[in-house]
Scaffold this motif. Structure first.
Motif, PDB file in Angstrom:
ATOM      1  N   TYR A 175       0.849  -1.189   0.000  1.00  0.00           N
ATOM      2  CA  TYR A 175       0.000   0.000   0.000  1.00  0.00           C
ATOM      3  C   TYR A 175       0.885   1.240   0.000  1.00  0.00           C
ATOM      4  N   LEU A 176       0.378   2.272  -0.619  1.00  0.00           N
ATOM      5  CA  LEU A 176       1.051   3.567  -0.602  1.00  0.00           C
ATOM      6  C   LEU A 176       0.069   4.614  -0.089  1.00  0.00           C
ATOM      7  N   PHE A 177       0.601   5.579   0.623  1.00  0.00           N
ATOM      8  CA  PHE A 177      -0.233   6.602   1.249  1.00  0.00           C
ATOM      9  C   PHE A 177       0.402   7.983   1.083  1.00  0.00           C
ATOM     10  N   TRP A 178      -0.447   8.977   1.106  1.00  0.00           N
ATOM     11  CA  TRP A 178      -0.016  10.349   1.343  1.00  0.00           C
ATOM     12  C   TRP A 178      -0.705  10.821   2.627  1.00  0.00           C
ATOM     13  N   TYR A 179       0.125  11.325   3.545  1.00  0.00           N
ATOM     14  CA  TYR A 179      -0.374  11.910   4.778  1.00  0.00           C
ATOM     15  C   TYR A 179      -0.053  13.399   4.783  1.00  0.00           C
ATOM     16  N   LYS A 180      -0.931  14.152   5.417  1.00  0.00           N
ATOM     17  CA  LYS A 180      -0.760  15.593   5.576  1.00  0.00           C
ATOM     18  C   LYS A 180      -0.541  15.873   7.056  1.00  0.00           C
ATOM     19  N   GLN A 181       0.440  16.725   7.366  1.00  0.00           N
ATOM     20  CA  GLN A 181       0.680  17.120   8.746  1.00  0.00           C
ATOM     21  C   GLN A 181       0.638  18.642   8.850  1.00  0.00           C
ATOM     22  N   PRO A 182      -0.503  19.190   9.240  1.00  0.00           N
ATOM     23  CA  PRO A 182      -0.616  20.645   9.420  1.00  0.00           C
ATOM     24  C   PRO A 182       0.092  21.072  10.702  1.00  0.00           C
ATOM     25  N   PRO A 183       0.107  22.364  10.999  1.00  0.00           N
ATOM     26  CA  PRO A 183       0.761  22.842  12.224  1.00  0.00           C
ATOM     27  C   PRO A 183       0.225  22.204  13.506  1.00  0.00           C
ATOM     28  N   SER A 184      -0.976  21.667  13.467  1.00  0.00           N
ATOM     29  CA  SER A 184      -1.517  20.960  14.641  1.00  0.00           C
ATOM     30  C   SER A 184      -0.752  19.674  14.935  1.00  0.00           C
ATOM     31  N   ARG A 185       0.084  19.237  14.001  1.00  0.00           N
ATOM     32  CA  ARG A 185       0.991  18.084  14.129  1.00  0.00           C
ATOM     33  C   ARG A 185       0.318  16.732  13.880  1.00  0.00           C
ATOM     34  N   GLN A 186      -1.011  16.681  13.871  1.00  0.00           N
ATOM     35  CA  GLN A 186      -1.647  15.383  13.672  1.00  0.00           C
ATOM     36  C   GLN A 186      -1.505  14.942  12.223  1.00  0.00           C
ATOM     37  N   GLN A 189      -5.889  25.238  -1.981  1.00  0.00           N
ATOM     38  CA  GLN A 189      -6.521  26.137  -1.024  1.00  0.00           C
ATOM     39  C   GLN A 189      -5.547  26.422   0.120  1.00  0.00           C
ATOM     40  N   LEU A 190      -5.775  27.541   0.800  1.00  0.00           N
ATOM     41  CA  LEU A 190      -4.881  27.932   1.887  1.00  0.00           C
ATOM     42  C   LEU A 190      -4.778  26.830   2.937  1.00  0.00           C
ATOM     43  N   GLY A 191      -5.873  26.110   3.144  1.00  0.00           N
ATOM     44  CA  GLY A 191      -5.869  25.039   4.141  1.00  0.00           C
ATOM     45  C   GLY A 191      -5.054  23.822   3.735  1.00  0.00           C
ATOM     46  N   ASP A 192      -4.569  23.810   2.503  1.00  0.00           N
ATOM     47  CA  ASP A 192      -3.721  22.694   2.061  1.00  0.00           C
ATOM     48  C   ASP A 192      -2.272  22.871   2.513  1.00  0.00           C
ATOM     49  N   ALA A 193      -1.937  24.050   3.008  1.00  0.00           N
ATOM     50  CA  ALA A 193      -0.570  24.296   3.462  1.00  0.00           C
ATOM     51  C   ALA A 193      -0.231  23.366   4.622  1.00  0.00           C
ATOM     52  N   ALA A 194       0.836  22.588   4.471  1.00  0.00           N
ATOM     53  CA  ALA A 194       1.199  21.584   5.473  1.00  0.00           C
ATOM     54  C   ALA A 194       2.450  20.857   5.002  1.00  0.00           C
ATOM     55  N   MET A 195       2.947  19.966   5.861  1.00  0.00           N
ATOM     56  CA  MET A 195       3.946  18.990   5.433  1.00  0.00           C
ATOM     57  C   MET A 195       3.206  17.794   4.859  1.00  0.00           C
ATOM     58  N   TYR A 196       3.690  17.276   3.751  1.00  0.00           N
ATOM     59  CA  TYR A 196       3.090  16.091   3.140  1.00  0.00           C
ATOM     60  C   TYR A 196       4.104  14.960   3.149  1.00  0.00           C
ATOM     61  N   THR A 255       7.541  16.822   2.295  1.00  0.00           N
ATOM     62  CA  THR A 255       7.602  18.013   1.456  1.00  0.00           C
ATOM     63  C   THR A 255       6.757  19.091   2.124  1.00  0.00           C
ATOM     64  N   HIS A 256       7.363  20.238   2.343  1.00  0.00           N
ATOM     65  CA  HIS A 256       6.644  21.360   2.933  1.00  0.00           C
ATOM     66  C   HIS A 256       5.941  22.126   1.820  1.00  0.00           C
ATOM     67  N   LEU A 257       4.615  22.130   1.834  1.00  0.00           N
ATOM     68  CA  LEU A 257       3.832  22.806   0.796  1.00  0.00           C
ATOM     69  C   LEU A 257       3.376  24.165   1.296  1.00  0.00           C
ATOM     70  N   ILE A 258       3.741  25.190   0.527  1.00  0.00           N
ATOM     71  CA  ILE A 258       3.353  26.572   0.839  1.00  0.00           C
ATOM     72  C   ILE A 258       2.321  27.011  -0.191  1.00  0.00           C
ATOM     73  N   ILE A 259       1.234  27.585   0.285  1.00  0.00           N
ATOM     74  CA  ILE A 259       0.189  28.098  -0.605  1.00  0.00           C
ATOM     75  C   ILE A 259       0.260  29.627  -0.570  1.00  0.00           C
ATOM     76  N   GLN A 260       0.515  30.240  -1.712  1.00  0.00           N
ATOM     77  CA  GLN A 260       0.597  31.696  -1.830  1.00  0.00           C
ATOM     78  C   GLN A 260      -0.781  32.268  -2.136  1.00  0.00           C
ATOM     79  N   PRO A 261      -1.272  33.215  -1.324  1.00  0.00           N
ATOM     80  CA  PRO A 261      -2.613  33.769  -1.570  1.00  0.00           C
ATOM     81  C   PRO A 261      -2.641  34.676  -2.798  1.00  0.00           C
TER      82      PRO A 261
END
Lengths: 115, 116
Positions: free
Chosen positions: B33-44, B83-90, B110-116
């Protein structure tokens, strides 16, 4: 339904002390995994518990240990703390035993700082 | 042992644009299996998308889709209409079909930055 809960959120210790981190899995999950997330290193596998038994451990020294209780909650102990132990410690749970599957659910972690 | 490599430490994209995050892996197993996980500043760590290696069809979850190339051992994540809410570590992650004694093997993120 409650997710995976970890406590404490933050923990500050000094070199040589011991740290105890706790994790409660999702209800019905019997498998618990511990990971260390040090800055810039991604997530490193620490320990795996399933149905009360330690099933596997990662490439960490013996001062990293833990256990799983009858209610499937888990504790990670780190003895003789070193500065490089400073990291975010993440716990994850999944269905275990005969239902072991690929979906892991993570808690929000314990940030351990060693001064 | 399996390894997962994410070659982009940081990516930046304009809001509403499309971005692709790269991941390659190394394994001798045929089922996994392969996965993509997102880790926002909340760390979860939040599961974004999951792919079974025995399925040729690429997984899709709303604005998130993958390009799974089994022969090339490549598993990229495409985020459409950022979207701005996509900003996170992936994090890209691998798990053996049989469950995997290590749980998941992760890339370094990968640290994803979303520019407004």
């Amino acid at each position: 339904e409650a997710g995976v809960t970890q406590s404490p959120t933050h923990l500050i210790k000094t070199r040589g002390q011991q740290a105890t981190l706790r994790c409660s899995p999702i209800s019905g999950h019997t498998s618990v995994y511990w990971y260390q997330q040090a800055l810039g290193l991604g997530l490193q596998f620490l320990l795996w518990y399933d149905e009360g038994e330690e099933r596997n451990r990662g490439n960490f020294p013996p001062r990293f240990s833990g256990r799983q209780f009858p209610n499937y909650s888990s504790e990670l102990n780190v003895n003789a703390l070193e500065l490089e132990d400073s990291a975010l410690y993440l716990c994850a749970s999944s269905l275990g035993g005969m239902e072991l599957n690929e979906k892991l659910f993570f808690g929000s972690g314990t940030q351990l700082s060693v001064l | 042992a399996q390894t997962v490599t994410q070659s982009q430490p940081e990516m930046s994209v304009q809001e509403a644009e499309t971005v692709t995050l790269s991941c390659t892996y190394d394994t001798s197993e045929s089922d996994y299996y392969l996965f993509w996980y997102k880790q926002p500043p909340s760390r979860q760590m939040i599961l974004v998308i999951r792919q079974e290696a025995y399925k040729q069809q690429n997984a899709t979850e709303n604005r998130f889709s993958v390009n799974f190339q089994k022969a090339a051992k490549s598993f990229s994540l495409k985020i459409s209409d950022s979207q701005l809410g996509d900003a996170a570590m992936y994090f890209c992650a691998y798990r053996s079909f049989g469950g995997g004694a290590d749980g998941l093997t992760f890339g370094k993120g990968t640290h994803l930055i979303i520019q407004p």
